[in-house]
Design a protein around this motif. Structure first.
Motif, PDB file in Angstrom:
ATOM      1  N   GLU A   1       0.907  -0.878  -0.056  1.00  0.00           N
ATOM      2  CA  GLU A   1       0.240   0.536   0.009  1.00  0.00           C
ATOM      3  C   GLU A   1       1.074   1.404   0.311  1.00  0.00           C
ATOM      4  N   PHE A   2       0.504   2.008  -0.746  1.00  0.00           N
ATOM      5  CA  PHE A   2       1.055   3.767  -0.819  1.00  0.00           C
ATOM      6  C   PHE A   2       1.050   4.381   0.207  1.00  0.00           C
TER       7      PHE A   2
ATOM      8  N   LYS B   1       8.396   8.729   0.169  1.00  0.00           N
ATOM      9  CA  LYS B   1       6.653   8.466   1.045  1.00  0.00           C
ATOM     10  C   LYS B   1       6.694   7.339   1.478  1.00  0.00           C
ATOM     11  N   VAL B   2       5.813   7.040   2.408  1.00  0.00           N
ATOM     12  CA  VAL B   2       6.738   5.125   3.090  1.00  0.00           C
ATOM     13  C   VAL B   2       5.512   4.086   2.363  1.00  0.00           C
ATOM     14  N   VAL B   3       6.314   2.854   1.471  1.00  0.00           N
ATOM     15  CA  VAL B   3       5.690   2.148   0.770  1.00  0.00           C
ATOM     16  C   VAL B   3       5.119   1.123   2.152  1.00  0.00           C
ATOM     17  N   LYS B   4       4.055   0.958   2.515  1.00  0.00           N
ATOM     18  CA  LYS B   4       3.631  -0.471   3.789  1.00  0.00           C
ATOM     19  C   LYS B   4       3.677  -1.552   2.692  1.00  0.00           C
TER      20      LYS B   4
ATOM     21  N   SER C   1      12.372  -7.092   2.611  1.00  0.00           N
ATOM     22  CA  SER C   1      12.187  -6.736   4.604  1.00  0.00           C
ATOM     23  C   SER C   1      12.772  -5.390   4.758  1.00  0.00           C
ATOM     24  N   ASP C   2      13.206  -5.028   4.326  1.00  0.00           N
ATOM     25  CA  ASP C   2      13.521  -3.360   4.829  1.00  0.00           C
ATOM     26  C   ASP C   2      12.647  -2.406   4.009  1.00  0.00           C
ATOM     27  N   PRO C   3      12.813  -1.525   5.142  1.00  0.00           N
ATOM     28  CA  PRO C   3      11.835   0.001   4.476  1.00  0.00           C
ATOM     29  C   PRO C   3      12.109  -0.137   3.542  1.00  0.00           C
ATOM     30  N   LEU C   4      11.030   0.787   2.503  1.00  0.00           N
ATOM     31  CA  LEU C   4      10.430   0.804   1.645  1.00  0.00           C
ATOM     32  C   LEU C   4      10.047   2.162   1.035  1.00  0.00           C
ATOM     33  N   SER C   5      10.205   2.874  -0.268  1.00  0.00           N
ATOM     34  CA  SER C   5       9.514   4.625  -0.185  1.00  0.00           C
ATOM     35  C   SER C   5       9.849   4.500  -1.967  1.00  0.00           C
ATOM     36  N   TYR C   6       8.440   5.566  -1.871  1.00  0.00           N
ATOM     37  CA  TYR C   6       8.740   5.425  -3.355  1.00  0.00           C
ATOM     38  C   TYR C   6       7.892   7.363  -3.566  1.00  0.00           C
ATOM     39  N   ARG C   7       8.145   7.603  -5.158  1.00  0.00           N
ATOM     40  CA  ARG C   7       7.578   8.883  -4.799  1.00  0.00           C
ATOM     41  C   ARG C   7       7.318   8.774  -6.605  1.00  0.00           C
TER      42      ARG C   7
ATOM     43  N   THR D   1       8.777   5.797  -8.495  1.00  0.00           N
ATOM     44  CA  THR D   1       9.645   4.906  -8.431  1.00  0.00           C
ATOM     45  C   THR D   1       9.870   4.659  -6.860  1.00  0.00           C
ATOM     46  N   ILE D   2       9.838   3.349  -6.808  1.00  0.00           N
ATOM     47  CA  ILE D   2      10.302   3.208  -5.184  1.00  0.00           C
ATOM     48  C   ILE D   2      11.571   2.680  -5.041  1.00  0.00           C
ATOM     49  N   GLY D   3      11.549   2.573  -4.064  1.00  0.00           N
ATOM     50  CA  GLY D   3      13.424   2.222  -3.503  1.00  0.00           C
ATOM     51  C   GLY D   3      13.749   2.196  -1.595  1.00  0.00           C
ATOM     52  N   ARG D   4      14.683   0.925  -1.736  1.00  0.00           N
ATOM     53  CA  ARG D   4      15.446   1.211  -0.616  1.00  0.00           C
ATOM     54  C   ARG D   4      16.316   2.570  -0.816  1.00  0.00           C
ATOM     55  N   ASN D   5      15.315   3.009   0.328  1.00  0.00           N
ATOM     56  CA  ASN D   5      16.325   4.468   0.435  1.00  0.00           C
ATOM     57  C   ASN D   5      17.166   5.030   1.560  1.00  0.00           C
ATOM     58  N   GLU D   6      17.453   4.433   2.109  1.00  0.00           N
ATOM     59  CA  GLU D   6      18.020   4.255   3.420  1.00  0.00           C
ATOM     60  C   GLU D   6      19.061   3.851   4.039  1.00  0.00           C
TER      61      GLU D   6
END
Length: 140
Positions: free
Chosen positions: A48-49, A63-66, A81-87, A94-99
């Motif tokens: 979910e976005f 923003k957070v991808v749940k 299992s890593d936090p994902l985010s999108y823009r 773009t969805i990514g592991r950005n941390e």
């Protein structure tokens, strides 16, 4: 306060609250599949976005991808299992592991209707390395 001023304040606050509460540009649940270079699915996720701000080492508004659920054949291929985010920028999702600074894993493709497909790649100090592909479909 006059009645017209109170009505104006009510209307303004209603608009602000509704825009803050409204769903993201990608409402509901989505099925994400990440493929290797031979187009074999390695990881599947139900996501979910959200409209929640996400931390990121990359510039821009993320923003957070749940992640609702995830399965993978190879934990090291895609970070389920890593936090994902999108823009969304210029009609590109773009969805990514950005941390993980300078060790980004990104999915990028054109945002067109109820599905998105594109490339999966690593991005860091050494440039960009293709890793595979992805497909994102809105769940019904």
């Amino acid at each position: 306060m006059t009645k017209s001023l109170l009505i104006s304040i009510f209307i303004a606050s209603t608009v602000l609250v509704s825009s803050a509460v409204c769903s993201s540009d990608l409402p509901g649940q989505w099925a994400l599949s990440v493929e290797n270079p031979r187009h074999r699915v390695v990881a599947t996720l139900d996501v979910e976005f959200t409209d929640e701000q996400a931390p990121s080492c990359l510039g821009g508004e993320w923003k957070v991808v749940k992640v609702v659920s995830a399965t993978t054949r190879d934990d090291s291929f895609f970070p389920t299992s890593d936090p994902l985010s999108y823009r969304i920028e210029d009609k590109q999702l773009t969805i990514g592991r950005n941390e993980w600074c300078d060790a980004y894993l990104l999915l990028k493709g054109p945002l067109e209707g109820p599905s998105v497909s594109g490339d999966y790649f690593a991005f860091g100090m050494g440039g960009s390395t293709p890793l595979g592909y992805f497909k994102l479909t809105q769940a019904r």
